[in-house]
Design a protein around this motif. Sequence first.
Motif, mmCIF file in Angstrom:
data_model
loop_
_atom_site.group_PDB
_atom_site.id
_atom_site.type_symbol
_atom_site.label_atom_id
_atom_site.label_comp_id
_atom_site.label_asym_id
_atom_site.label_seq_id
_atom_site.Cartn_x
_atom_site.Cartn_y
_atom_site.Cartn_z
ATOM 1 N N PRO A 53 0.925 -0.965 -0.002
ATOM 2 C CA PRO A 53 -0.084 -0.131 -0.099
ATOM 3 C C PRO A 53 0.740 1.276 -0.003
ATOM 4 O O PRO A 53 0.365 2.486 -0.600
ATOM 5 C CB PRO A 53 -0.940 -0.290 1.401
ATOM 6 C CG PRO A 53 -0.978 -1.576 1.486
ATOM 7 C CD PRO A 53 0.270 -2.403 1.008
ATOM 8 N N THR A 54 2.084 1.246 0.475
ATOM 9 C CA THR A 54 2.930 2.667 0.516
ATOM 10 C C THR A 54 4.115 2.203 -0.289
ATOM 11 O O THR A 54 4.875 3.042 -0.671
ATOM 12 C CB THR A 54 3.245 2.711 2.007
ATOM 13 O OG1 THR A 54 4.144 1.696 2.501
ATOM 14 C CG2 THR A 54 2.323 2.959 2.910
ATOM 15 N N ASP B 291 2.775 5.401 11.628
ATOM 16 C CA ASP B 291 1.679 4.805 11.183
ATOM 17 C C ASP B 291 1.821 3.538 10.662
ATOM 18 O O ASP B 291 0.786 2.819 9.944
ATOM 19 C CB ASP B 291 0.778 5.733 10.106
ATOM 20 C CG ASP B 291 1.860 5.733 8.791
ATOM 21 O OD1 ASP B 291 2.923 5.335 8.875
ATOM 22 O OD2 ASP B 291 1.096 6.383 7.727
ATOM 23 N N LEU B 292 2.749 2.845 10.834
ATOM 24 C CA LEU B 292 3.138 1.527 10.126
ATOM 25 C C LEU B 292 3.909 0.800 11.410
ATOM 26 O O LEU B 292 4.599 1.425 11.813
ATOM 27 C CB LEU B 292 4.003 1.428 9.009
ATOM 28 C CG LEU B 292 4.159 0.281 8.110
ATOM 29 C CD1 LEU B 292 2.397 -0.047 7.640
ATOM 30 C CD2 LEU B 292 5.042 0.559 6.858
ATOM 31 N N THR C 277 5.731 -13.129 10.787
ATOM 32 C CA THR C 277 6.062 -11.615 10.566
ATOM 33 C C THR C 277 4.546 -10.767 10.024
ATOM 34 O O THR C 277 4.268 -11.515 9.070
ATOM 35 C CB THR C 277 7.118 -11.466 9.730
ATOM 36 O OG1 THR C 277 8.355 -12.054 10.207
ATOM 37 C CG2 THR C 277 7.509 -9.906 9.510
ATOM 38 N N ALA C 278 4.279 -9.947 10.623
ATOM 39 C CA ALA C 278 2.970 -9.186 10.270
ATOM 40 C C ALA C 278 3.198 -7.812 10.122
ATOM 41 O O ALA C 278 3.917 -7.130 11.009
ATOM 42 C CB ALA C 278 2.056 -9.412 11.024
ATOM 43 N N VAL C 279 2.943 -7.107 9.032
ATOM 44 C CA VAL C 279 2.993 -5.648 8.935
ATOM 45 C C VAL C 279 1.746 -5.227 9.179
ATOM 46 O O VAL C 279 0.931 -5.637 8.468
ATOM 47 C CB VAL C 279 3.667 -5.217 7.530
ATOM 48 C CG1 VAL C 279 3.853 -3.615 7.288
ATOM 49 C CG2 VAL C 279 4.973 -5.927 7.245
ATOM 50 N N HIS C 280 1.656 -3.988 10.002
ATOM 51 C CA HIS C 280 0.388 -3.653 10.206
ATOM 52 C C HIS C 280 0.371 -2.122 10.347
ATOM 53 O O HIS C 280 1.380 -1.402 10.253
ATOM 54 C CB HIS C 280 -0.007 -4.342 11.648
ATOM 55 C CG HIS C 280 0.702 -3.699 12.832
ATOM 56 N ND1 HIS C 280 1.065 -2.689 13.483
ATOM 57 C CD2 HIS C 280 1.846 -4.467 13.373
ATOM 58 C CE1 HIS C 280 1.673 -2.664 14.289
ATOM 59 N NE2 HIS C 280 2.338 -3.598 14.446
ATOM 60 N N ARG C 281 -0.966 -1.561 10.358
ATOM 61 C CA ARG C 281 -1.063 0.048 10.523
ATOM 62 C C ARG C 281 -1.003 0.142 12.042
ATOM 63 O O ARG C 281 -1.562 -0.634 12.759
ATOM 64 C CB ARG C 281 -2.434 0.227 9.894
ATOM 65 C CG ARG C 281 -2.266 0.435 8.233
ATOM 66 C CD ARG C 281 -1.449 1.442 7.911
ATOM 67 N NE ARG C 281 -1.486 1.689 6.434
ATOM 68 C CZ ARG C 281 -0.805 2.493 5.639
ATOM 69 N NH1 ARG C 281 0.028 3.161 6.243
ATOM 70 N NH2 ARG C 281 -1.116 2.798 4.420
ATOM 71 N N TRP D 40 1.870 -0.688 18.838
ATOM 72 C CA TRP D 40 2.080 -1.881 19.474
ATOM 73 C C TRP D 40 0.744 -2.550 19.774
ATOM 74 O O TRP D 40 0.732 -3.757 19.982
ATOM 75 C CB TRP D 40 3.050 -1.846 20.638
ATOM 76 C CG TRP D 40 2.442 -1.013 21.713
ATOM 77 C CD1 TRP D 40 2.245 0.420 21.780
ATOM 78 C CD2 TRP D 40 1.733 -1.543 22.680
ATOM 79 N NE1 TRP D 40 1.912 0.778 23.143
ATOM 80 C CE2 TRP D 40 1.253 -0.435 23.556
ATOM 81 C CE3 TRP D 40 1.074 -2.756 23.091
ATOM 82 C CZ2 TRP D 40 0.526 -0.558 24.826
ATOM 83 C CZ3 TRP D 40 0.273 -2.950 24.153
ATOM 84 C CH2 TRP D 40 0.232 -1.717 25.093
ATOM 85 N N HIS D 41 -0.249 -1.868 19.880
ATOM 86 C CA HIS D 41 -1.632 -2.304 20.389
ATOM 87 C C HIS D 41 -2.149 -3.471 19.371
ATOM 88 O O HIS D 41 -2.730 -4.533 19.711
ATOM 89 C CB HIS D 41 -2.760 -1.512 20.502
ATOM 90 C CG HIS D 41 -2.523 -0.506 21.723
ATOM 91 N ND1 HIS D 41 -1.647 0.831 21.485
ATOM 92 C CD2 HIS D 41 -2.706 -0.520 22.957
ATOM 93 C CE1 HIS D 41 -1.634 1.377 22.700
ATOM 94 N NE2 HIS D 41 -2.294 0.605 23.606
ATOM 95 N N ARG D 42 -1.729 -3.115 18.031
ATOM 96 C CA ARG D 42 -1.875 -4.241 16.976
ATOM 97 C C ARG D 42 -1.382 -5.503 17.183
ATOM 98 O O ARG D 42 -1.938 -6.474 16.952
ATOM 99 C CB ARG D 42 -2.088 -3.440 15.505
ATOM 100 C CG ARG D 42 -2.343 -4.511 14.440
ATOM 101 C CD ARG D 42 -3.788 -4.961 14.486
ATOM 102 N NE ARG D 42 -3.999 -5.993 13.405
ATOM 103 C CZ ARG D 42 -4.879 -7.086 13.909
ATOM 104 N NH1 ARG D 42 -5.327 -7.275 14.914
ATOM 105 N NH2 ARG D 42 -5.043 -7.912 12.878
ATOM 106 N N GLY D 43 -0.179 -5.317 17.420
ATOM 107 C CA GLY D 43 0.877 -6.501 17.798
ATOM 108 C C GLY D 43 0.291 -7.310 18.911
ATOM 109 O O GLY D 43 0.136 -8.600 18.896
ATOM 110 N N ALA D 44 -0.096 -6.701 19.940
ATOM 111 C CA ALA D 44 -0.749 -7.409 21.327
ATOM 112 C C ALA D 44 -2.032 -8.018 21.053
ATOM 113 O O ALA D 44 -2.177 -9.191 21.251
ATOM 114 C CB ALA D 44 -0.931 -6.302 22.273
#
Length: 727
Positions: free
Chosen positions: A31-32, A229-230, A281-285, A288-292
């Motif tokens: 996306p980027t 943001d990433l 491995t995950a790339v996210h927007r 750290w809350h998204r990783g948790a």
Amino acid sequence: MYQSRYHYQNDLLSVAIDSLTGELLELIYKPTGENLIKNSSFLLHQPFQLFASLKGEKIRLFGGDTYSIARDAQLKPHITHEETENALLIRVSYNKLTDGEKSYNIPLCYQIELSRDTSELHWQLSLSNRQPELLIEDLRFPCLNGVYLGDTWEDDTLVYPYNAGLKIQNPVGFFCEKSPCIYWKWQEYRYVYSLGNIAAGPDEDGLYAMDFSYSGPLSMTWLDYYGEDLGIYFANHDPLPHNCSLRAETYGTSSPGMNFSFVHHPYCENGGNWNSPPLVTAVHRGDWHRGAEIYRAFRQNNVPAKKPKRPHWFEKSPGLVAHYDFKYQNGGVVHRYKDIPRLLDEAREMGLNHLLLAGWHRDGFDHGFPEYRADADLGTEEEFREAVSIVRQKGGHLSFYINSRIANTKYDPTGAFTAENAVRQKDGSPFVEAAGNRDLNFAVMCIHSSEWRNRLQSAVQYATERIGADGVYLDQLAMAPPCICHNPAHGHSWNDWNEGYRSLLKQINNKTSTDAPMSIVAEGVSDAYNADVSGFLVSTFSYYYTGAFPELYKYTFPEQILVDMLYPESNMAMRPVHIGQASTDIINKAFVTGSYFWVYDLVDDNTFHRDPKQFRYLKDVITLRKYWLETFGHGIFRDTDGLLEIPGTLIKRFELPGGVLLAIAQKQAACGECSMEYSPKIARAAVYTVKETAVQKRLLSFSAQEEKVTFSMPQEPISLIVFDNME
């Protein structure tokens, strides 16, 4: 047509593999269009490295490069891919590996699964050791090197699960900083405290690294590295608690970028095979809350969910008072068994009803392990039982200290018990260490020894069934790093140390004959033991200046109770001055994160009674926390989700049935308004404060518009705001 690299992609991610060597070259977030791998060191290898020994010589193994493949064509990997309905599978298979000069007969295959509709890479590796006399000891996989986000590494942040968690801004720069150390002596103990970076280095490769073991200081098997943001989530999704460590490293600002890898311990000899656990491995927007949330979902889907075992009284208790001053290591006696009822009365003056006793047994604290029986210097066993009975009759609660890991060799004059039950090192000798007085030696016991586990079970039964305590504190259980024991008689594999402690906890919970569940507090914190303990001692004071961030574990597992030590501001001998200077900050963080308070009361050495000002503040905090638990329950910790964070103010969000609670602490009164994203319609809001150990309530005005509520901040040092939804 010649292709120097193979590209594999879905709508969100693209990876590139070197067509000749099989190395990972690119990880692009589509996306980027950003490639997260921005600095590929010539000395490091991705996505794997092996560490082995051959006839006593240490060697490092990896896939061949252009020059070694030209010398030995069998080093060239076979690269294939396969499309399934839901994913793309990439396989890179090697017949041989190299140390840069010689070839070694170690077939290895790593696989990447790229799901069609997610931004996740799922990794696995398998190998066979066909090289005579070679032992594969450690393996780093997957290795993701040279990562930073956006235009610069300076605005990136790392969260790492050291104990309850660390939060490190600009880790590339922070890891290579020299950290001041404070040295402190208390009685026979000599302590060293870091006032900054705890990464080791530079190592032989020039790297500064944090590399902690699961489940010793590493409480979970994931980290998150994020920018504006990433972010990138890096995790081991092994449903079993196998030994491993999580490595985060960097060359520092001279060659910026972060490297991440898991270190596995195959101990694979010639003729053996080894398969890795699943890794992600995950790339996210976002941050750290998204990783948790990803890690929490993995645990819920793959590990049987059980509510933590803890008694009802522990659920409603704000904390405990710890007395390590019955009998010290040097033989000094401060309290005797007959004093225990009085100590409960003193604890109740603070608002606490739970005592923890250490040094209660033969020869005292950090000496008489594992002689967990009454000590004649402290009184008779009957006096001990009677004192405990009085406390229980008065509605108080008692936990006894037991060290789950070490045994004093002085109680083993023939050496037979140590030889049979201690951790055996590679050379056949027992693993022995010292604590405090250097004249005392302690053998580190193998948790897979049934005789040692039975000894610990017997100690727990003595404390709870014979003496009458309703809880235990198991020191070192989730904090000391796991060991590799070379005693085959113990019946363990190389990487299941943590499973041994799980067995101990289940043995204690299942075989103790008390009707109600006992409270079990463990030192350290580990998701391997989530279902089997009442609380985890996180001791953030010890790494407070290195980026202590208990929110990481609490947000990932909000059902867990974290126990944290609180300290007075002045007149303290047990800890150095800089910890006292952070007293209010540590108390406030424990309050807003919903922690269980651990308050020492050691005459002269560590007591709030010698700091009247901070003692008054502590009692107010305990009062409000007790009211919170009795009136609203724990709630579900949501950190700062949807909250406008205010500089100088700690504010955390807890979800309640039919509402939300905000826990607030501030050294100086905040000015202005705060806002919170909230969609239910609110019927009412109230502020709860405390003054001179009395809780006060007042209504709070607020405005609600477009799923956001706005309100004025309270002016008091600590407070609760509770919003009730309309029915």
